[in-house]
Motif scaffolding. Structure first.
Motif, PDB file in Angstrom:
ATOM      1  N   ALA A 158      42.670 -12.331  19.627  1.00 50.73           N
ATOM      2  CA  ALA A 158      42.853 -11.075  20.364  1.00 50.73           C
ATOM      3  C   ALA A 158      43.561 -11.330  21.696  1.00 50.73           C
ATOM      4  N   GLU A 159      43.239 -12.431  22.353  1.00 50.16           N
ATOM      5  CA  GLU A 159      43.939 -12.791  23.585  1.00 50.16           C
ATOM      6  C   GLU A 159      45.431 -12.928  23.327  1.00 50.16           C
ATOM      7  N   ARG A 160      45.791 -13.586  22.222  1.00 47.96           N
ATOM      8  CA  ARG A 160      47.216 -13.766  21.891  1.00 47.96           C
ATOM      9  C   ARG A 160      47.887 -12.438  21.587  1.00 47.96           C
ATOM     10  N   LEU A 161      47.187 -11.529  20.911  1.00 41.84           N
ATOM     11  CA  LEU A 161      47.781 -10.216  20.647  1.00 41.84           C
ATOM     12  C   LEU A 161      48.025  -9.470  21.955  1.00 41.84           C
ATOM     13  N   PHE A 162      47.064  -9.474  22.860  1.00 38.09           N
ATOM     14  CA  PHE A 162      47.231  -8.762  24.130  1.00 38.09           C
ATOM     15  C   PHE A 162      48.237  -9.444  25.053  1.00 38.09           C
ATOM     16  N   ALA A 163      48.579 -10.692  24.787  1.00 40.89           N
ATOM     17  CA  ALA A 163      49.629 -11.358  25.559  1.00 40.89           C
ATOM     18  C   ALA A 163      51.010 -10.809  25.196  1.00 40.89           C
ATOM     19  N   LEU A 164      51.098 -10.106  24.062  1.00 38.66           N
ATOM     20  CA  LEU A 164      52.356  -9.495  23.646  1.00 38.66           C
ATOM     21  C   LEU A 164      52.572  -8.202  24.430  1.00 38.66           C
ATOM     22  N   GLU A 165      53.767  -7.984  24.882  1.00 39.09           N
ATOM     23  CA  GLU A 165      54.071  -6.770  25.638  1.00 39.09           C
ATOM     24  C   GLU A 165      53.917  -5.534  24.751  1.00 39.09           C
ATOM     25  N   GLY A 166      53.102  -4.578  25.203  1.00 38.53           N
ATOM     26  CA  GLY A 166      52.984  -3.308  24.512  1.00 38.53           C
ATOM     27  C   GLY A 166      51.736  -3.101  23.682  1.00 38.53           C
ATOM     28  N   ILE A 167      50.891  -4.115  23.517  1.00 36.97           N
ATOM     29  CA  ILE A 167      49.668  -3.942  22.734  1.00 36.97           C
ATOM     30  C   ILE A 167      48.624  -3.221  23.592  1.00 36.97           C
ATOM     31  N   THR A 168      48.030  -2.158  23.020  1.00 33.53           N
ATOM     32  CA  THR A 168      47.056  -1.370  23.782  1.00 33.53           C
ATOM     33  C   THR A 168      45.662  -1.359  23.162  1.00 33.53           C
ATOM     34  N   ASN A 169      45.542  -1.713  21.876  1.00 36.94           N
ATOM     35  CA  ASN A 169      44.246  -1.656  21.230  1.00 36.94           C
ATOM     36  C   ASN A 169      44.265  -2.534  19.990  1.00 36.94           C
ATOM     37  N   VAL A 170      43.143  -3.202  19.751  1.00 34.80           N
ATOM     38  CA  VAL A 170      42.966  -3.987  18.531  1.00 34.80           C
ATOM     39  C   VAL A 170      41.573  -3.663  18.003  1.00 34.80           C
ATOM     40  N   PHE A 171      41.510  -3.298  16.735  1.00 36.19           N
ATOM     41  CA  PHE A 171      40.250  -2.950  16.085  1.00 36.19           C
ATOM     42  C   PHE A 171      40.147  -3.777  14.813  1.00 36.19           C
ATOM     43  N   ALA A 172      39.075  -4.543  14.679  1.00 37.10           N
ATOM     44  CA  ALA A 172      38.922  -5.420  13.521  1.00 37.10           C
ATOM     45  C   ALA A 172      37.614  -5.160  12.796  1.00 37.10           C
ATOM     46  N   MET A 173      37.717  -5.135  11.487  1.00 35.35           N
ATOM     47  CA  MET A 173      36.586  -5.076  10.565  1.00 35.35           C
ATOM     48  C   MET A 173      36.774  -6.259   9.608  1.00 35.35           C
ATOM     49  N   PRO A 174      35.793  -6.559   8.783  1.00 32.40           N
ATOM     50  CA  PRO A 174      35.974  -7.696   7.880  1.00 32.40           C
ATOM     51  C   PRO A 174      37.245  -7.624   7.020  1.00 32.40           C
ATOM     52  N   LEU A 175      37.571  -6.451   6.471  1.00 34.69           N
ATOM     53  CA  LEU A 175      38.680  -6.378   5.515  1.00 34.69           C
ATOM     54  C   LEU A 175      39.982  -5.818   6.065  1.00 34.69           C
ATOM     55  N   PHE A 176      39.999  -5.381   7.322  1.00 34.18           N
ATOM     56  CA  PHE A 176      41.260  -4.928   7.903  1.00 34.18           C
ATOM     57  C   PHE A 176      41.238  -5.066   9.410  1.00 34.18           C
ATOM     58  N   LEU A 177      42.435  -5.063   9.971  1.00 29.62           N
ATOM     59  CA  LEU A 177      42.611  -5.154  11.412  1.00 29.62           C
ATOM     60  C   LEU A 177      43.709  -4.168  11.775  1.00 29.62           C
ATOM     61  N   THR A 178      43.470  -3.340  12.784  1.00 29.65           N
ATOM     62  CA  THR A 178      44.461  -2.359  13.221  1.00 29.65           C
ATOM     63  C   THR A 178      44.939  -2.728  14.617  1.00 29.65           C
ATOM     64  N   VAL A 179      46.247  -2.753  14.780  1.00 30.70           N
ATOM     65  CA  VAL A 179      46.874  -3.048  16.066  1.00 30.70           C
ATOM     66  C   VAL A 179      47.616  -1.797  16.520  1.00 30.70           C
ATOM     67  N   THR A 180      47.383  -1.403  17.767  1.00 31.74           N
ATOM     68  CA  THR A 180      48.037  -0.228  18.337  1.00 31.74           C
ATOM     69  C   THR A 180      48.906  -0.671  19.506  1.00 31.74           C
ATOM     70  N   LYS A 181      50.084  -0.083  19.588  1.00 33.17           N
ATOM     71  CA  LYS A 181      51.061  -0.412  20.626  1.00 33.17           C
ATOM     72  C   LYS A 181      51.360   0.817  21.473  1.00 33.17           C
ATOM     73  N   THR A 182      52.050   0.620  22.571  1.00 34.46           N
ATOM     74  CA  THR A 182      52.514   1.743  23.376  1.00 34.46           C
ATOM     75  C   THR A 182      53.653   2.448  22.644  1.00 34.46           C
ATOM     76  N   ALA A 183      53.884   3.689  22.987  1.00 39.51           N
ATOM     77  CA  ALA A 183      54.988   4.445  22.382  1.00 39.51           C
ATOM     78  C   ALA A 183      56.342   3.908  22.839  1.00 39.51           C
ATOM     79  N   HIS A 184      56.370   3.188  23.947  1.00 38.79           N
ATOM     80  CA  HIS A 184      57.627   2.698  24.525  1.00 38.79           C
ATOM     81  C   HIS A 184      58.170   1.457  23.820  1.00 38.79           C
ATOM     82  N   ARG A 185      57.355   0.797  23.049  1.00 33.34           N
ATOM     83  CA  ARG A 185      57.776  -0.422  22.346  1.00 33.34           C
ATOM     84  C   ARG A 185      57.862  -0.115  20.858  1.00 33.34           C
ATOM     85  N   SER A 186      58.950  -0.466  20.229  1.00 37.32           N
ATOM     86  CA  SER A 186      59.129  -0.157  18.808  1.00 37.32           C
ATOM     87  C   SER A 186      58.479  -1.232  17.937  1.00 37.32           C
TER      88      SER A 186
END
Length: 91
Positions: free
Chosen positions: A44-72
């Motif tokens: 999760a630290e590595r994901l948030f080190a990426l420019e534009g990541i705003t939320n990470v939600f993880a469950m055993p079988l899936f992980l959702t990554v949310t970004k800002t609208a400004h980054r494609s």
């Protein structure tokens, strides 16, 4: 990329990732809304080190990554994919 699949969600700023084999977590869920909240969880630290990541939600079988609208996703997808593969596919 073998081992990791991405699919859209109703939110165009979020992508849902699943693994072909294995799980993201053994049980429960994790939710991070900032780099501070992700501290102590290396992937999760590595994901948030990426420019534009705003939320990470993880469950055993899936992980959702949310970004800002400004980054494609065109610009960000490969970076997110690399982090997830490093931690969950090649682990």
């Amino acid at each position: 990329m073998p081992g990791l699949n991405a699919s859209p969600t109703p939110n165009p700023n979020s992508l849902k990732f699943t693994l072909e084999d294995g799980q993201f977590l053994e049980a429960g869920m994790l939710s991070f809304r900032s780099a501070d909240e992700a501290a102590g969880t290396p992937w999760a630290e590595r994901l948030f080190a990426l420019e534009g990541i705003t939320n990470v939600f993880a469950m055993p079988l899936f992980l959702t990554v949310t970004k800002t609208a400004h980054r494609s996703w065109d610009a960000l997808y490969g970076e997110v994919e690399t982090v997830l593969i490093d931690f969950f596919v090649h682990a």
